[in-house]
Design a protein around this motif. Sequence first.
Motif, PDB file in Angstrom:
ATOM      1  N   SER A 161       0.817  -1.218   0.000  1.00 60.06           N
ATOM      2  CA  SER A 161       0.000   0.000   0.000  1.00 60.06           C
ATOM      3  C   SER A 161       0.847   1.263   0.000  1.00 60.06           C
ATOM      4  CB  SER A 161      -0.988   0.014   1.161  1.00 60.06           C
ATOM      5  OG  SER A 161      -0.347   0.398   2.346  1.00 60.06           O
TER       6      SER A 161
ATOM      7  N   VAL B 146      -4.062  -4.648   4.904  1.00 57.79           N
ATOM      8  CA  VAL B 146      -3.777  -3.239   4.628  1.00 57.79           C
ATOM      9  C   VAL B 146      -4.556  -2.742   3.411  1.00 57.79           C
ATOM     10  CG1 VAL B 146      -1.496  -3.203   5.715  1.00 57.79           C
ATOM     11  CG2 VAL B 146      -1.705  -3.792   3.280  1.00 57.79           C
TER      12      VAL B 146
ATOM     13  N   GLY C 188       7.937  13.678  14.051  1.00 55.68           N
ATOM     14  CA  GLY C 188       8.198  12.813  12.908  1.00 55.68           C
ATOM     15  C   GLY C 188       9.689  12.673  12.670  1.00 55.68           C
ATOM     16  N   LYS C 189      10.016  12.061  11.547  1.00 57.98           N
ATOM     17  CA  LYS C 189      11.421  11.778  11.238  1.00 57.98           C
ATOM     18  C   LYS C 189      12.274  13.037  11.153  1.00 57.98           C
ATOM     19  CE  LYS C 189      12.630   8.804   7.873  1.00 57.98           C
ATOM     20  NZ  LYS C 189      12.288   8.060   6.633  1.00 57.98           N
TER      21      LYS C 189
ATOM     22  N   ARG D 224       4.807   6.623  12.345  1.00 60.00           N
ATOM     23  CA  ARG D 224       5.167   5.208  12.367  1.00 60.00           C
ATOM     24  C   ARG D 224       6.662   4.934  12.226  1.00 60.00           C
ATOM     25  NH1 ARG D 224       2.752  -0.129   9.331  1.00 60.00           N
ATOM     26  NH2 ARG D 224       3.948   0.458   7.490  1.00 60.00           N
ATOM     27  N   PRO D 225       7.374   5.661  11.353  1.00 65.54           N
ATOM     28  CA  PRO D 225       8.804   5.339  11.221  1.00 65.54           C
ATOM     29  C   PRO D 225       9.554   5.426  12.554  1.00 65.54           C
ATOM     30  CG  PRO D 225       8.128   6.855   9.484  1.00 65.54           C
ATOM     31  CD  PRO D 225       6.953   6.691  10.395  1.00 65.54           C
TER      32      PRO D 225
ATOM     33  N   GLN E 121       1.896   5.814  18.592  1.00 65.13           N
ATOM     34  CA  GLN E 121       1.756   6.013  17.141  1.00 65.13           C
ATOM     35  C   GLN E 121       0.372   6.543  16.767  1.00 65.13           C
ATOM     36  OE1 GLN E 121       3.014   2.808  14.500  1.00 65.13           O
ATOM     37  NE2 GLN E 121       1.359   3.350  13.101  1.00 65.13           N
TER      38      GLN E 121
ATOM     39  N   GLY F 246      -2.212   7.421  13.651  1.00 66.08           N
ATOM     40  CA  GLY F 246      -2.442   7.174  12.230  1.00 66.08           C
ATOM     41  C   GLY F 246      -3.264   5.939  11.966  1.00 66.08           C
TER      42      GLY F 246
ATOM     43  N   GLY G 285      -2.223   3.181  13.859  1.00 62.20           N
ATOM     44  CA  GLY G 285      -2.032   3.547  15.260  1.00 62.20           C
ATOM     45  C   GLY G 285      -3.325   4.101  15.814  1.00 62.20           C
TER      46      GLY G 285
ATOM     47  N   ILE H 192       6.934  16.433  10.606  1.00 63.89           N
ATOM     48  CA  ILE H 192       6.044  15.400  10.060  1.00 63.89           C
ATOM     49  C   ILE H 192       5.626  15.812   8.654  1.00 63.89           C
ATOM     50  CG2 ILE H 192       3.747  14.347  10.285  1.00 63.89           C
ATOM     51  CD1 ILE H 192       4.078  14.485  13.305  1.00 63.89           C
TER      52      ILE H 192
ATOM     53  N   ALA I  30       1.890  12.367   5.559  1.00 65.11           N
ATOM     54  CA  ALA I  30       1.464  11.240   4.718  1.00 65.11           C
ATOM     55  C   ALA I  30       0.025  10.860   5.068  1.00 65.11           C
ATOM     56  CB  ALA I  30       2.382  10.040   4.948  1.00 65.11           C
TER      57      ALA I  30
ATOM     58  N   GLN J  35      -1.432   8.136   5.641  1.00 59.93           N
ATOM     59  CA  GLN J  35      -1.634   7.182   6.746  1.00 59.93           C
ATOM     60  C   GLN J  35      -1.527   7.873   8.098  1.00 59.93           C
ATOM     61  OE1 GLN J  35       0.556   6.657   4.280  1.00 59.93           O
ATOM     62  NE2 GLN J  35       0.049   4.728   3.275  1.00 59.93           N
TER      63      GLN J  35
ATOM     64  N   ASN K 190       7.652  22.630   9.824  1.00 63.11           N
ATOM     65  CA  ASN K 190       8.399  21.833   8.854  1.00 63.11           C
ATOM     66  C   ASN K 190       9.370  22.738   8.092  1.00 63.11           C
ATOM     67  OD1 ASN K 190       9.057  20.080   6.516  1.00 63.11           O
ATOM     68  ND2 ASN K 190       7.420  18.793   7.349  1.00 63.11           N
TER      69      ASN K 190
ATOM     70  N   ASP L   5      10.309  22.273   5.114  1.00 59.14           N
ATOM     71  CA  ASP L   5       9.961  22.286   3.685  1.00 59.14           C
ATOM     72  C   ASP L   5       8.621  23.001   3.486  1.00 59.14           C
ATOM     73  OD1 ASP L   5       9.231  21.776   1.113  1.00 59.14           O
ATOM     74  OD2 ASP L   5       9.188  19.580   1.323  1.00 59.14           O
TER      75      ASP L   5
ATOM     76  N   GLY M 105      10.227  26.199   9.393  1.00 60.76           N
ATOM     77  CA  GLY M 105      11.401  26.398  10.227  1.00 60.76           C
ATOM     78  C   GLY M 105      11.916  25.086  10.781  1.00 60.76           C
TER      79      GLY M 105
ATOM     80  N   LEU N 170      14.022  21.754  15.579  1.00 57.95           N
ATOM     81  CA  LEU N 170      14.990  21.600  16.667  1.00 57.95           C
ATOM     82  C   LEU N 170      15.209  22.918  17.424  1.00 57.95           C
ATOM     83  CD1 LEU N 170      17.608  19.229  15.000  1.00 57.95           C
ATOM     84  CD2 LEU N 170      15.571  18.666  16.337  1.00 57.95           C
TER      85      LEU N 170
HETATM   86  C1  LIG Z   1       0.276   0.093   5.650  1.00 59.92           C
HETATM   87  C2  LIG Z   1       0.892   1.342   6.190  1.00 59.92           C
HETATM   88  C3  LIG Z   1       0.421   1.869   7.375  1.00 59.92           C
HETATM   89  C4  LIG Z   1       0.979   3.046   7.895  1.00 59.92           C
HETATM   90  N1  LIG Z   1       0.497   3.525   9.082  1.00 59.92           N
HETATM   91  C5  LIG Z   1       1.002   4.691   9.563  1.00 59.92           C
HETATM   92  C6  LIG Z   1       0.506   5.254  10.777  1.00 59.92           C
HETATM   93  O1  LIG Z   1      -0.376   4.722  11.435  1.00 59.92           O
HETATM   94  N2  LIG Z   1       1.041   6.414  11.219  1.00 59.92           N
HETATM   95  C7  LIG Z   1       2.045   7.059  10.531  1.00 59.92           C
HETATM   96  O2  LIG Z   1       2.482   8.130  10.984  1.00 59.92           O
HETATM   97  N3  LIG Z   1       2.539   6.538   9.410  1.00 59.92           N
HETATM   98  C8  LIG Z   1       2.045   5.374   8.911  1.00 59.92           C
HETATM   99  N4  LIG Z   1       2.576   4.860   7.770  1.00 59.92           N
HETATM  100  C9  LIG Z   1       3.788   5.504   7.205  1.00 59.92           C
HETATM  101  C10 LIG Z   1       3.472   6.709   6.355  1.00 59.92           C
HETATM  102  O3  LIG Z   1       3.200   6.291   5.028  1.00 59.92           O
HETATM  103  C11 LIG Z   1       4.675   7.667   6.310  1.00 59.92           C
HETATM  104  O4  LIG Z   1       5.818   6.960   5.889  1.00 59.92           O
HETATM  105  C12 LIG Z   1       4.984   8.331   7.652  1.00 59.92           C
HETATM  106  O5  LIG Z   1       3.829   8.892   8.232  1.00 59.92           O
HETATM  107  C13 LIG Z   1       6.036   9.401   7.454  1.00 59.92           C
HETATM  108  O6  LIG Z   1       6.540   9.813   8.698  1.00 59.92           O
HETATM  109  P1  LIG Z   1       7.233  11.200   8.896  1.00 59.92           P
HETATM  110  O7  LIG Z   1       6.328  12.293   8.481  1.00 59.92           O
HETATM  111  O8  LIG Z   1       7.723  11.214  10.301  1.00 59.92           O
HETATM  112  O9  LIG Z   1       8.542  11.104   7.989  1.00 59.92           O
HETATM  113  P2  LIG Z   1       8.887  11.734   6.579  1.00 59.92           P
HETATM  114  O10 LIG Z   1       7.841  11.459   5.591  1.00 59.92           O
HETATM  115  O11 LIG Z   1      10.278  11.305   6.312  1.00 59.92           O
HETATM  116  O12 LIG Z   1       8.855  13.294   6.854  1.00 59.92           O
HETATM  117  C14 LIG Z   1       9.796  14.018   7.604  1.00 59.92           C
HETATM  118  C15 LIG Z   1       9.445  15.494   7.459  1.00 59.92           C
HETATM  119  O13 LIG Z   1      10.258  16.262   8.327  1.00 59.92           O
HETATM  120  C16 LIG Z   1      10.671  17.438   7.663  1.00 59.92           C
HETATM  121  N5  LIG Z   1      11.914  17.874   8.321  1.00 59.92           N
HETATM  122  C17 LIG Z   1      13.175  17.400   8.162  1.00 59.92           C
HETATM  123  N6  LIG Z   1      14.010  18.013   9.004  1.00 59.92           N
HETATM  124  C18 LIG Z   1      13.285  18.886   9.741  1.00 59.92           C
HETATM  125  C19 LIG Z   1      13.586  19.803  10.778  1.00 59.92           C
HETATM  126  N7  LIG Z   1      14.820  19.942  11.263  1.00 59.92           N
HETATM  127  N8  LIG Z   1      12.578  20.559  11.270  1.00 59.92           N
HETATM  128  C20 LIG Z   1      11.310  20.433  10.791  1.00 59.92           C
HETATM  129  N9  LIG Z   1      10.969  19.583   9.814  1.00 59.92           N
HETATM  130  C21 LIG Z   1      11.952  18.815   9.298  1.00 59.92           C
HETATM  131  C22 LIG Z   1      10.820  17.027   6.217  1.00 59.92           C
HETATM  132  O14 LIG Z   1      10.685  18.154   5.384  1.00 59.92           O
HETATM  133  C23 LIG Z   1       9.671  16.043   6.054  1.00 59.92           C
HETATM  134  O15 LIG Z   1       8.491  16.681   5.624  1.00 59.92           O
HETATM  135  C24 LIG Z   1       2.036   3.703   7.217  1.00 59.92           C
HETATM  136  C25 LIG Z   1       2.487   3.172   6.020  1.00 59.92           C
HETATM  137  C26 LIG Z   1       1.939   2.018   5.497  1.00 59.92           C
HETATM  138  C27 LIG Z   1       2.450   1.487   4.206  1.00 59.92           C
END
Ligand SMILES: Cc1cc2nc3c(=O)[nH]c(=O)nc-3n(C[C@H](O)[C@H](O)[C@H](O)COP(=O)(O)OP(=O)(O)OC[C@H]3O[C@@H](n4cnc5c(N)ncnc54)[C@H](O)[C@@H]3O)c2cc1C
Lengths: 283, 359
Positions: A13, A124, B240-241, B267-268, B280, B282, B285, B298, B301, B303, B318, B320, B335, B338
Amino acid sequence: MHIVVCIKQVPDSAQIRIHPVTNTIMRQGVPAIINPFDLFSLEEALRIKDKVGARVTVLTMGPPMAETSLRKALSLGADDAVLLTDRKFAGSDTLATSYALTSAIKKLSEEEQVDLVFCGKQTVDGDTAQVGPGIATRLGFQQLTYITKIESIDQGAREIVVHRRSEGGVQVLKTALPCMITMLEGTNTIRFGKMDDMFRAARYGLKTWNKDTTGAEETKVGLKGSPTVVSKVFVPKPRAQKATMVEAETPTAEAQAAAAVDAIFGAQPKLADELLARAAAGL
Amino acid sequence: MSEPSKPQGRKFQLPEHLKEYKGIWVIVEQERGSVHSVSWELVGEARKLADKLGVEVGAVVLGADSPELNAICGDAFTYGADVVYKVTDPVLADYRTDPYTRVMTDVVNTYKPEIVLLGATTLGRDLAGAIATTLATGLTADCTELDIYMDNRSLAATRPTFGGTLLCTIQTLAYRPQMATVRPRVMSMPDRDDSRTGRVVEVFPNLRETDVITKVLSFIADREQTEAQLAFADIIVAAGKGLGKPENLKLVFDLAKVLGGEVGVTRPLVQAGWTGFDRQVGQTGKTVRPKLYIAAGISGAIQHRVGMEKSDLILAINTDPNAPIFDFAHLGLVGDALTILPALTDAFGKRLSVNRLAG
Ligand SMILES: Cc1cc2nc3c(=O)[nH]c(=O)nc-3n(C[C@H](O)[C@H](O)[C@H](O)COP(=O)(O)OP(=O)(O)OC[C@H]3O[C@@H](n4cnc5c(N)ncnc54)[C@H](O)[C@@H]3O)c2cc1C
Ligand SMILES: Cc1cc2nc3c(=O)[nH]c(=O)nc-3n(C[C@H](O)[C@H](O)[C@H](O)COP(=O)(O)OP(=O)(O)OC[C@H]3O[C@@H](n4cnc5c(N)ncnc54)[C@H](O)[C@@H]3O)c2cc1C
């Protein structure tokens, strides 16, 4: 002990895209995987096999290409595999799906009594979590969903003790075999297959059954056997408004933070009052 | 796979004998005397649907007879029920699939409601799947929207699939009851009206414990555990990541502490072992609906979005400016999380303590 693990092949997915014009799912080129939640259940079945000895049969209902998922499960250590495939099953909702799968499990039971059925917590793609309970109900098996841990399993007494996640806590349940179990995610880590299992899986002559092999009734499967009707599929509407950007006179973190706090309290005066009241009360 | 389907020898007309099914039921989820809030959210929603159809709202309360259970029956009226089916038996004290399914099947067959709603909780999903099978009827999972199509007076249940990338509307046309589970915190909580009362229909199912195979040996309540209680938090600071490394999670915990809130994550972060699954937010979660959701680092995404987009106010931070989260957040800040997070902790801290001195 005979354990049946139901696995479903699903599109990955994370890689699904929606066609911008037709609003339909673009499946082409999307890799198919074993439903991730099913792997926790498969692993648990294999652990029971390691611990007390069992024969593990994996079962899937789907198109002929679902065979790849069965071979993957065999390479991880499953003993036998059944592919239930028939155009007559197409369009089955969860009531019809659980009926079809149950007809195959009953047939497997004729060969060797089935003591445990494992299903994934949910898939999923369809994502309903209804097929496991459907199978348990039809088989008259005890139903144990959202299991976080299998505490013990006693083959002689045919008893099993499990921990089940509920909203407010964890239920410790004791029940009798046969039963249907769905494992919660994160409860174990799926193993790497052994070399000889991988070789065996590649060559294994798996069973391919259709509606007639299992004796399923035509009126209970496929679209005809499905009470639910999908009347509309659409892409969620994006929210009309984008975020209002918080701007500060100087681009320092302090100034931005102060502007953000103003914006939050401006948008949510009630929240500001609550927070202030709480702070004033020393909480 | 059920794709949108054309009639192919299928029945879309309600058979005559099913036309007597009337009224909308909510199965009230109570465990150890406390009701899951989704049940009251559903009673509120059922009220709206029932008013459209001109029928009654029934609340089904199951358990062992007790003062707590009576209080729950009273609450059902104040939230909008017209009639309470009070089903009591010592065997129903703890939730177990088998006796609950047997009893509910009988009660539905006796009183014939046209719609039955349950929360998409561990209990609701476990029970709904079993009852729909014994009643051989349709069940739509995890809905986010319910409506009545007035032309044929049927329930239109809308739900996300494929991880929230698509929505679909599902109907059960030729079978009764029409069943659906609904995620907690998707429907709003109805206002209480303490002047409301209604009829109580008492049901005594006469169960025998010896007929029930599954036994509850013990119950370990979350109160005695340290899990995060995200689903009910008014304020959530989520990471988030973009936070880069696990040590930086401290920044969200600090801010959450000043605000008296909880910490959520994507989730990551759970998969990388930064924190437990209980945080978690989403699709896979928790679904949350706080008054304030601060999303730091964050991307937004789908999900993740489906779990938090109903928050009253979302502030996204963020680096970006084109991050998808800005498409649905209410407030955006471009911004570095951190540096912004500690500055926010300071700013909120000052704001709240200034008032304390003044007050
Ligand atoms: C079946 C399935 C189920 C899922 N279920 C969930 C769920 O329940 N919950 C969930 O969250 N995800 C879920 N996911 C994962 C989801 O698809 C995304 O991968 C996830 O949400 C991305 O997490 P993120 O935003 O932390 O990371 P990323 O997508 O890597 O985003 C990181 C963001 O941080 C920003 N950034 C970087 N550095 C900084 C900084 N210093 N200051 C501010 N911003 C910064 C970047 O610009 C970017 O936008 C699922 C995926 C699948 C396939
Ligand atoms: C957009 C859309 C929405 C839908 N919504 C609904 C709905 O609300 N109600 C409804 O009744 N149907 C619905 N369906 C149909 C439903 O997706 C199918 O019946 C599906 O094949 C089984 O349901 P599931 O994927 O949700 O499985 P789940 O019930 O989530 O699966 C739980 C477990 O059951 C086992 N299992 C499920 N399917 C198989 C299989 N084919 N082979 C082997 N094991 C299996 C696996 O162990 C799996 O982990 C929907 C379909 C679509 C396309």
